[in-house]
Design a protein around this motif. Structure first.
Motif, PDB file in Angstrom:
ATOM      1  N   LEU A   1       0.847  -1.182   0.000  1.00 10.38           N
ATOM      2  CA  LEU A   1       0.000   0.000   0.000  1.00 10.38           C
ATOM      3  C   LEU A   1       0.886   1.236   0.000  1.00 10.38           C
ATOM      4  CD1 LEU A   1      -2.516  -1.181   2.725  1.00 10.38           C
ATOM      5  CD2 LEU A   1      -2.789  -1.312   0.250  1.00 10.38           C
TER       6      LEU A   1
ATOM      7  N   LEU B   1       0.588   5.546   0.104  1.00 14.94           N
ATOM      8  CA  LEU B   1      -0.335   6.641   0.370  1.00 14.94           C
ATOM      9  C   LEU B   1       0.414   7.967   0.372  1.00 14.94           C
ATOM     10  CD1 LEU B   1      -3.046   7.848   1.449  1.00 14.94           C
ATOM     11  CD2 LEU B   1      -2.249   7.234   3.737  1.00 14.94           C
TER      12      LEU B   1
ATOM     13  N   ALA C   1      -8.834  -2.109  -1.055  1.00 13.03           N
ATOM     14  CA  ALA C   1      -8.661  -1.072  -0.037  1.00 13.03           C
ATOM     15  C   ALA C   1      -9.171   0.291  -0.486  1.00 13.03           C
ATOM     16  CB  ALA C   1      -7.187  -0.964   0.346  1.00 13.03           C
TER      17      ALA C   1
ATOM     18  N   TYR D   1      -9.638   4.468   1.397  1.00 20.25           N
ATOM     19  CA  TYR D   1      -8.894   5.239   2.394  1.00 20.25           C
ATOM     20  C   TYR D   1      -9.711   6.410   2.938  1.00 20.25           C
ATOM     21  CZ  TYR D   1      -5.233   2.552   0.131  1.00 20.25           C
ATOM     22  OH  TYR D   1      -4.494   1.534  -0.391  1.00 20.25           O
TER      23      TYR D   1
ATOM     24  N   SER E   1      -8.699   9.315   5.849  1.00 14.55           N
ATOM     25  CA  SER E   1      -7.285   9.671   5.962  1.00 14.55           C
ATOM     26  C   SER E   1      -7.149  11.183   5.859  1.00 14.55           C
ATOM     27  CB  SER E   1      -6.481   8.986   4.856  1.00 14.55           C
ATOM     28  OG  SER E   1      -6.565   7.575   4.949  1.00 14.55           O
TER      29      SER E   1
ATOM     30  N   VAL F   1      -7.751   2.911   6.577  1.00 17.61           N
ATOM     31  CA  VAL F   1      -7.860   1.970   5.460  1.00 17.61           C
ATOM     32  C   VAL F   1      -9.056   1.066   5.703  1.00 17.61           C
ATOM     33  CG1 VAL F   1      -6.684   0.207   4.089  1.00 17.61           C
ATOM     34  CG2 VAL F   1      -5.344   2.001   5.211  1.00 17.61           C
TER      35      VAL F   1
ATOM     36  N   SER G   1     -11.347  -2.620   8.965  1.00 16.55           N
ATOM     37  CA  SER G   1     -10.831  -1.256   8.939  1.00 16.55           C
ATOM     38  C   SER G   1      -9.580  -1.187   9.808  1.00 16.55           C
ATOM     39  CB  SER G   1     -11.880  -0.252   9.439  1.00 16.55           C
ATOM     40  OG  SER G   1     -12.180  -0.462  10.798  1.00 16.55           O
TER      41      SER G   1
END
Length: 412
Positions: free
Chosen positions: A29, A31, A72, A74, A77, A90, A97
């Motif tokens: 992942l 981000l 997934a 997000y 966030s 996530v 979660s």
């Protein structure tokens, strides 16, 4: 790389999220959060999976592994604001979660706490679960990192609480990014700092897929154990040799017990032995009880770095090896092969395991594998044949001697 772009999140601007698919159901992942000025405020890249143990309606226990994060999202966030710090949220699968919060204090920032929730009412993931509803585990990590440093931990890290074990590796994260630029200064976790002094195990590879790997010497036998509140609950002694085929290249790797760490856990219906080293993120042996009176090796999971830097991951939870009665151990001195998949097998040497009912930290009476039993049967047979042959030779010698003695005393 699959990228997701969402509408502006209050206080954090546009959110750009990228999901990089890893090898064999292992997802990395990535981000990148930007603020209202489109400057990076938080960056993270990591891999994770989870094992969850739960009680069924029949009062037995099952363990599931959650590793597919391909769905997934997000939502939630954020880069943070005056009242609340940055947060990574996530969501994936059926009601899973995962949330991590960050805080800042002086010249450092903290990975403040990690929260993981799962919906045990989902019958597909948790068949026959006794409990229902959403369950949450929280771990107050509070790990401090200097500001303007990116935290890196390639080594495997685990968080275990209640019935959930969380696994993390290949972690790169920086909160409170300054001037919109992710730092090149790395703050390493303790395992990465210590592992840099350990020489990695280099597997032998063959140049062509049709070529059989050159056999390596017999691996060194290691002794492993798992403890709980009652003392030692799992014992294992074995030499391990991994046979890996990746992109048509075969490798043989002997596990060195002197540079291998081990952990695990024990439950009434299941037990786990986990090995890890500088190039093996985890090698799991999961044992289970069947018919309430026997145990067996039910599952093997592995994730490891290959010599070319690739991540090789395989899982199989439908095995049936090392079967023996509860209250005893399983033993096989001869070489055995555990076939996990077409691309991964484990050769074992001088094997002995007891994952349940260990008394006073010692093995119970062993049930031997068929290969050892055949050998034990052949030894007395061979001795008997040899003795029989010797008797025949002595008898024949005796008869020849008697005939010679008679011919020496003929009458005149």
């Amino acid at each position: 790389m699959v990228c997701f772009r969402f509408s502006p999140v209050p206080g954090s601007g546009l959110v750009l999220l990228c999901l990089v698919l890893g090898a064999v159901s292992s997802y990395a992942l990535e981000l990148n959060l930007t603020d209202s000025g489109k400057a990076t405020c938080l960056y993270a890249k990591w891999q994770m999976n989870f094992t969850i143990r739960y009680e069924t309606t029949s009062k037995s226990y099952k363990t599931v592994t959650v590793s597919d994060l391909s769905t997934a999202t997000y939502n939630g966030s954020t880069c943070g604001e005056d009242q609340n710090g940055p947060k990574i949220a996530v969501q994936f699968g059926s009601g899973f979660s995962w949330v991590v919060n960050f805080t800042k204090e002086g010249s450092t920032y903290s990975i403040d706490g990690i929260s993981f929730s799962y919906n045990i009412s989902d019958n597909t993931t948790f068949p026959d679960a006794k409990d229902k509803g959403i369950l949450t585990v929280y771990d107050p990590v509070r790990f401090r990192i200097p500001l303007n440093n990116i935290f890196r931990c390639n080594s495997l890290s685990t968080l275990e609480k209640d019935d959930v074990v969380q696994y993390y590796w290949d972690v790169h994260v920086q909160a409170f990014v300054q001037n919109g630029t992710v730092s090149t200064k790395e703050f390493l976790c303790e395992k990465d700092r210590t592992s840099t002094t350990v020489a990695p195990i280099t597997p032998t590879t063959t140049p062509a897929p049709t070529t059989t790997p050159i056999p390596k010497e017999k691996p060194e036998v290691g002794s492993y154990s798992v403890n709980n509140s009652n003392g030692t609950c799992l014992l294992a002694t074995m030499g391990l040799q991994l046979n890996v085929t990746y992109e048509k290249v075969a490798s043989i790797i002997n596990i060195n017990p002197n540079t291998t760490d081990f952990t695990g856990n024990c439950h009434p219906q299941s037990a786990l032995l986990r090995l890890n080293s500088s190039n093996i993120k985890f090698l799991d042996f999961v044992f289970a009880v069947k018919n309430e009176n026997r145990f067996y090796l039910k599952e093997v999971n592995i994730s490891m770095y290959l010599v070319n830097g690739s991540v090789f991951s395989i899982a199989n939870n439908n095995l049936s090896y090392w079967d023996a009665p509860l209250g005893s151990s399983y033993m096989c001195n001869k070489e055995q092969t555990v076939s996990v998949s077409g691309a991964f097998q484990i050769n074992t040497f001088d094997l002995r395991v007891q994952p349940f009912n260990v008394m006073e930290g010692k093995y119970s009476t062993a049930e031997e594998c068929s290969a050892d039993s055949d050998l034990n049967f052949l030894i007395p047979v061979a001795v008997g044949v040899a003795l029989g042959f010797l008797i025949i030779v002595v008898f024949i010698s005796y008869m020849i001697g008697r005939r010679k003695s008679r011919t020496g005393y003929q009458s005149v």
